[in-house]
Every structure is written in structure tokens, then in C-alpha cells.
Design a protein around this motif. Sequence first.
Motif, PDB file in Angstrom:
ATOM      1  N   GLY A 105       0.820  -1.202   0.000  1.00 51.58           N
ATOM      2  CA  GLY A 105       0.000   0.000   0.000  1.00 51.58           C
ATOM      3  C   GLY A 105       0.854   1.251   0.000  1.00 51.58           C
ATOM      4  O   GLY A 105       2.033   1.226  -0.350  1.00 51.58           O
ATOM      5  N   GLY A 106       0.266   2.356   0.404  1.00 57.90           N
ATOM      6  CA  GLY A 106       0.993   3.612   0.479  1.00 57.90           C
ATOM      7  C   GLY A 106       1.349   4.164  -0.886  1.00 57.90           C
ATOM      8  O   GLY A 106       0.776   3.789  -1.911  1.00 57.90           O
ATOM      9  N   ARG A 107       2.318   5.064  -0.907  1.00 56.90           N
ATOM     10  CA  ARG A 107       2.708   5.706  -2.159  1.00 56.90           C
ATOM     11  C   ARG A 107       3.347   4.712  -3.126  1.00 56.90           C
ATOM     12  O   ARG A 107       3.139   4.797  -4.332  1.00 56.90           O
ATOM     13  CB  ARG A 107       3.688   6.846  -1.865  1.00 56.90           C
ATOM     14  N   ILE A 108       4.126   3.779  -2.586  1.00 59.89           N
ATOM     15  CA  ILE A 108       4.771   2.793  -3.462  1.00 59.89           C
ATOM     16  C   ILE A 108       3.710   1.928  -4.139  1.00 59.89           C
ATOM     17  O   ILE A 108       3.751   1.687  -5.354  1.00 59.89           O
ATOM     18  CB  ILE A 108       5.756   1.927  -2.664  1.00 59.89           C
ATOM     19  N   GLY A 109       2.747   1.457  -3.362  1.00 61.97           N
ATOM     20  CA  GLY A 109       1.677   0.646  -3.935  1.00 61.97           C
ATOM     21  C   GLY A 109       0.873   1.414  -4.959  1.00 61.97           C
ATOM     22  O   GLY A 109       0.505   0.877  -6.015  1.00 61.97           O
ATOM     23  N   ALA A 110       0.572   2.697  -4.663  1.00 64.16           N
ATOM     24  CA  ALA A 110      -0.193   3.514  -5.612  1.00 64.16           C
ATOM     25  C   ALA A 110       0.576   3.712  -6.912  1.00 64.16           C
ATOM     26  O   ALA A 110      -0.001   3.649  -8.011  1.00 64.16           O
ATOM     27  CB  ALA A 110      -0.522   4.866  -4.977  1.00 64.16           C
ATOM     28  N   LEU A 120      -0.576   2.184 -10.537  1.00 62.35           N
ATOM     29  CA  LEU A 120      -0.757   3.082 -11.683  1.00 62.35           C
ATOM     30  C   LEU A 120       0.096   2.629 -12.862  1.00 62.35           C
ATOM     31  O   LEU A 120      -0.324   2.717 -14.022  1.00 62.35           O
ATOM     32  CB  LEU A 120      -0.395   4.512 -11.284  1.00 62.35           C
ATOM     33  N   THR A 121       1.292   2.114 -12.573  1.00 62.52           N
ATOM     34  CA  THR A 121       2.141   1.571 -13.640  1.00 62.52           C
ATOM     35  C   THR A 121       1.444   0.429 -14.369  1.00 62.52           C
ATOM     36  O   THR A 121       1.471   0.352 -15.602  1.00 62.52           O
ATOM     37  CB  THR A 121       3.473   1.074 -13.049  1.00 62.52           C
ATOM     38  N   VAL A 122       0.802  -0.450 -13.609  1.00 60.31           N
ATOM     39  CA  VAL A 122       0.061  -1.557 -14.215  1.00 60.31           C
ATOM     40  C   VAL A 122      -1.047  -1.034 -15.123  1.00 60.31           C
ATOM     41  O   VAL A 122      -1.220  -1.486 -16.265  1.00 60.31           O
ATOM     42  CB  VAL A 122      -0.533  -2.478 -13.126  1.00 60.31           C
ATOM     43  N   LEU A 123      -1.796  -0.052 -14.626  1.00 63.35           N
ATOM     44  CA  LEU A 123      -2.933   0.471 -15.397  1.00 63.35           C
ATOM     45  C   LEU A 123      -2.474   1.175 -16.665  1.00 63.35           C
ATOM     46  O   LEU A 123      -3.085   1.014 -17.733  1.00 63.35           O
ATOM     47  CB  LEU A 123      -3.743   1.435 -14.527  1.00 63.35           C
ATOM     48  N   LEU A 124      -1.394   1.946 -16.572  1.00 65.23           N
ATOM     49  CA  LEU A 124      -0.926   2.680 -17.742  1.00 65.23           C
ATOM     50  C   LEU A 124      -0.282   1.763 -18.772  1.00 65.23           C
ATOM     51  O   LEU A 124      -0.270   2.074 -19.967  1.00 65.23           O
ATOM     52  CB  LEU A 124       0.071   3.765 -17.311  1.00 65.23           C
ATOM     53  N   CYS A 125       0.270   0.636 -18.328  1.00 61.87           N
ATOM     54  CA  CYS A 125       0.930  -0.296 -19.256  1.00 61.87           C
ATOM     55  C   CYS A 125      -0.035  -1.312 -19.855  1.00 61.87           C
ATOM     56  O   CYS A 125       0.389  -2.164 -20.640  1.00 61.87           O
ATOM     57  CB  CYS A 125       2.063  -1.034 -18.547  1.00 61.87           C
ATOM     58  N   GLY A 126      -1.319  -1.222 -19.488  1.00 61.52           N
ATOM     59  CA  GLY A 126      -2.276  -2.183 -20.033  1.00 61.52           C
ATOM     60  C   GLY A 126      -2.375  -2.150 -21.547  1.00 61.52           C
ATOM     61  O   GLY A 126      -2.549  -3.192 -22.200  1.00 61.52           O
ATOM     62  N   ALA A 156       1.635 -10.057 -11.521  1.00 62.14           N
ATOM     63  CA  ALA A 156       2.258 -10.083 -10.197  1.00 62.14           C
ATOM     64  C   ALA A 156       2.127  -8.725  -9.506  1.00 62.14           C
ATOM     65  O   ALA A 156       1.770  -8.641  -8.318  1.00 62.14           O
ATOM     66  CB  ALA A 156       3.724 -10.490 -10.321  1.00 62.14           C
ATOM     67  N   LEU A 157       2.384  -7.657 -10.237  1.00 60.72           N
ATOM     68  CA  LEU A 157       2.263  -6.318  -9.656  1.00 60.72           C
ATOM     69  C   LEU A 157       0.812  -6.001  -9.301  1.00 60.72           C
ATOM     70  O   LEU A 157       0.536  -5.374  -8.264  1.00 60.72           O
ATOM     71  CB  LEU A 157       2.797  -5.272 -10.638  1.00 60.72           C
ATOM     72  N   ALA A 158      -0.122  -6.428 -10.157  1.00 58.60           N
ATOM     73  CA  ALA A 158      -1.536  -6.167  -9.890  1.00 58.60           C
ATOM     74  C   ALA A 158      -2.006  -6.890  -8.631  1.00 58.60           C
ATOM     75  O   ALA A 158      -2.743  -6.328  -7.812  1.00 58.60           O
ATOM     76  CB  ALA A 158      -2.377  -6.587 -11.092  1.00 58.60           C
ATOM     77  N   LEU A 159      -1.597  -8.140  -8.468  1.00 60.19           N
ATOM     78  CA  LEU A 159      -2.000  -8.906  -7.282  1.00 60.19           C
ATOM     79  C   LEU A 159      -1.475  -8.269  -6.002  1.00 60.19           C
ATOM     80  O   LEU A 159      -2.111  -8.356  -4.943  1.00 60.19           O
ATOM     81  CB  LEU A 159      -1.499 -10.345  -7.397  1.00 60.19           C
ATOM     82  N   LEU A 160      -0.326  -7.618  -6.097  1.00 58.76           N
ATOM     83  CA  LEU A 160       0.288  -7.009  -4.915  1.00 58.76           C
ATOM     84  C   LEU A 160      -0.268  -5.633  -4.590  1.00 58.76           C
ATOM     85  O   LEU A 160      -0.215  -5.195  -3.429  1.00 58.76           O
ATOM     86  CB  LEU A 160       1.811  -6.905  -5.106  1.00 58.76           C
ATOM     87  N   THR A 161      -0.801  -4.928  -5.589  1.00 57.27           N
ATOM     88  CA  THR A 161      -1.107  -3.506  -5.387  1.00 57.27           C
ATOM     89  C   THR A 161      -2.547  -3.096  -5.652  1.00 57.27           C
ATOM     90  O   THR A 161      -2.954  -2.013  -5.224  1.00 57.27           O
ATOM     91  CB  THR A 161      -0.201  -2.648  -6.295  1.00 57.27           C
ATOM     92  N   ILE A 162      -3.323  -3.906  -6.373  1.00 53.60           N
ATOM     93  CA  ILE A 162      -4.692  -3.516  -6.728  1.00 53.60           C
ATOM     94  C   ILE A 162      -5.681  -4.316  -5.892  1.00 53.60           C
ATOM     95  O   ILE A 162      -5.716  -5.544  -5.974  1.00 53.60           O
ATOM     96  CB  ILE A 162      -4.964  -3.728  -8.227  1.00 53.60           C
ATOM     97  N   PRO A 163      -6.486  -3.656  -5.062  1.00 52.43           N
ATOM     98  CA  PRO A 163      -7.449  -4.387  -4.231  1.00 52.43           C
ATOM     99  C   PRO A 163      -8.565  -4.982  -5.072  1.00 52.43           C
ATOM    100  O   PRO A 163      -9.011  -4.383  -6.056  1.00 52.43           O
ATOM    101  CB  PRO A 163      -7.982  -3.310  -3.285  1.00 52.43           C
ATOM    102  N   LEU A 164      -9.012  -6.165  -4.684  1.00 48.66           N
ATOM    103  CA  LEU A 164     -10.130  -6.814  -5.359  1.00 48.66           C
ATOM    104  C   LEU A 164     -11.419  -6.283  -4.760  1.00 48.66           C
ATOM    105  O   LEU A 164     -11.679  -6.447  -3.565  1.00 48.66           O
ATOM    106  CB  LEU A 164     -10.055  -8.333  -5.201  1.00 48.66           C
TER     107      LEU A 164
END
Length: 394
Positions: free
Chosen positions: A9-14, A18-24, A187-195
Motif C-alpha cells: 500500500g501507500g505511495r509505493i503501492g499507488a 498506476l504503472t500496471v494500469l498505464l501499461c495495459g 504479479a504487480l496487480a495482485l500485490l497492489t490492486i485491491p479486489l
Amino acid sequence: MAVARPLIGGRIGAALSLTVLLCGSVCTGLVFVALIPVLPLLAAEYGGGSQGALFAQSVMTMPAIGLIVGGFASALMIRALGSPMLLMLGLALLGTSGAAAFGLHRGELLLGSRLILGFSASMVTIATTALISARFADVTRARMIGIKGALGAVGSVAGIMIAGQLGDIGGWRAPNLLYMFGFVLLALALLTIPLTKPVVVAGAPTGSAMQAIRLLWPIYLMVVGFGIVLMMTNTQLSFLLAEIGISKPTEASRILVISSISSAIGGFLLGSVRQWIGVGRVLPLAFACWGVGLLLLGFSHSIPPAVIGCFLCGFAGGTFVPHMVATLAGTAPLPIRDRAIALLYSAIFLGDFLNPLVVQPMSEALTRHGAFKLVGMVCLLATVVELIRQRRKA
């Protein structure tokens, strides 16, 4: 709404989410470009000659069908599963279907894996756009969607170059390693994006996708038409360049890549352009760039006008798609916004697929240059119509 907290979580998680979303959008770009440099090798393995060439073209066509079907299916799945789960499933399918090329040798199985590849790329693109639309608003939303599209163009250029190197090393199957990028994002999505469970709005009709079509069908119809225009530089330009004497792949690729570069520029600048000239003038700008660019290509018999025309067409495409997505995300009613975005991408993919079916008969009747001139004049006419519509609206 039930939320499972992310592991990071926090700034690193955010920042990572966001990196995951922009790289989609990179995933969608890789679907089409990863095998472009190795198509002759693929054709040779599956019979060579006209038979092998036909199979290689089919391998390139199947993801387009998957994108269309996946777009309509995502409009239904996103309501049942929610955007985060749709993203996770799409990334898992993308990596799996891409890696499957290493173990599949029967032609029909390979075609099936490519169909799933396009289907999953559609899920990823729609889910990431829906999550960006929910996370940001107004100007920031448009800017992020523009950056997302720009990164897709950058990923396509990089993908072609890397795929060529991999093909030299390991044959036509090696570039499929690029689809492992889906597992990295997963992997990044599972760690940073809440379901999160989908929001259920009281009184919302069950047929929300149909409601989106009823409310927004003029937009979808326009997007299908300009989806055809969008693919002019991708599917038709190489033939036009060959007619003016630019037939060597290295020479043609230097001109073709200009479209991807200018598309990235258009995406990166979209947020600023909407502020500089106003949201209502973005469509006329895109139509005008397409019109002038296609006419330059239609009248070109040398490299300089072809380069300028290619740049203008790429800029128009890089501006048009994210602008339409951002506009729809801001205007569609919240209960149907995710489905509306999914259907918008379906309209874009459908237009892409229809391009050769529409433009090839034009080229046979009017020559390739004549087809570019005709489509360019239609775009200029659309510019005038949109300007008149904006004036009446004002």
C-alpha cells in the motif's frame, strides 16, 4: 463495497498500481506486432508458398476477432466480476495463451491460442481503462488515458525491434516471450490492486450494456467509422509505399514507425491539448489531421509528403482514441460507465477489423492512391460537420 486490502500500500503501492494500469495498452500493441518480423519464418514452417502465407495471415487475423468478441464479452463480465478481477483474469490468460505457442504445433491449436490472446488483451485494455476512469476525474483522467495510449504506441515500436532480435536468435516462436509481460503485470496487480466487488446500484436495469447502446449508439457508430480510418496507416500504407517505389522492408519501416511515434506524441499531449484549445475542438483537430495526412499520402509520389502524411495520421489516431474514451468516461451515467467503455473499445476493434474489407474494394476501383484521397476527403468533411455542430451547440 467489500475491499481486500493490497499487500503493498501507500505511495509505493499507488505508483506500482498506476504503472500496471498505464501499461495495459502495451499488451494490446504486442498482440499485433510481436510476430510481424517473423511472419516469413512462420509461413515457411507451415507449408511455405501461398499455403504458408495464408496461414501466417490467419495467425495475425485471429487476435483481431478475439479483440472484438472480448470487447462485447467484457461488457458483460465487468458487471459480474468487477474491473480488478477482469484485469487479473485477462493478464493470466494473456501470458498463458502467449506462452502456449512454444508447445503448440498443430495449426488449429495455434490459431485458437491466438484467438484467446486477442480476447484476453481486450479484457486487459477495458479493465485498466475502467480503473483509471474510476480513479481519476476530468483533466487528470484525460491526461492518464492519453498517457496510457501513448505507452501502447511506444510499446509497439519497442516490441517490433525486440521481436526482430528474438526471431534472429530463436526462430518465430521466440518473440512469443514478449507475452510474458502479462505475468509481470499480473504479479504487480495482485500485490497492489485491491479486489473489489462490483457496485450494485438500486434500480439499475439488468440490461445495462443494452442501455449503454441505446444511450450512446451515435458515438459507437462514429467510432466504428473512424476505427476504419485509424487502421489506414497500419494495413494500407505499406502497399501505397510499395507503389511509389519504397519496397524494401527497412526503408518502409522507417516511414511506418513515424506513425507510432506521432501517435505517442498525441497521447502524451492530449491532456494539454484539451486545455489549450478546449475539449470541443479536439475532434475537429483529429479529423483535420487525418484529412490532410491522408490526402498528402494520396498525392504522394516521393518520401517527404509520405513522411508528413504519416506523422499527421499517427497524431490524429493518438489523439482520437483516448479523447473518445475520456469523453465517454466523463459523460456516461455511472451505473453503466464500465460497460459503455467496454463497448467503445469493441467499436474501435470492429472498425479495425473492417478496414481491409472496406478499403480494398476502394483501392481496386480507384487505385490505392485514390482510396487514400477519398478517405481523406471524408475526414475533412467530418471536420466541417463537427465544427458546425460545435458552433450550434455553443
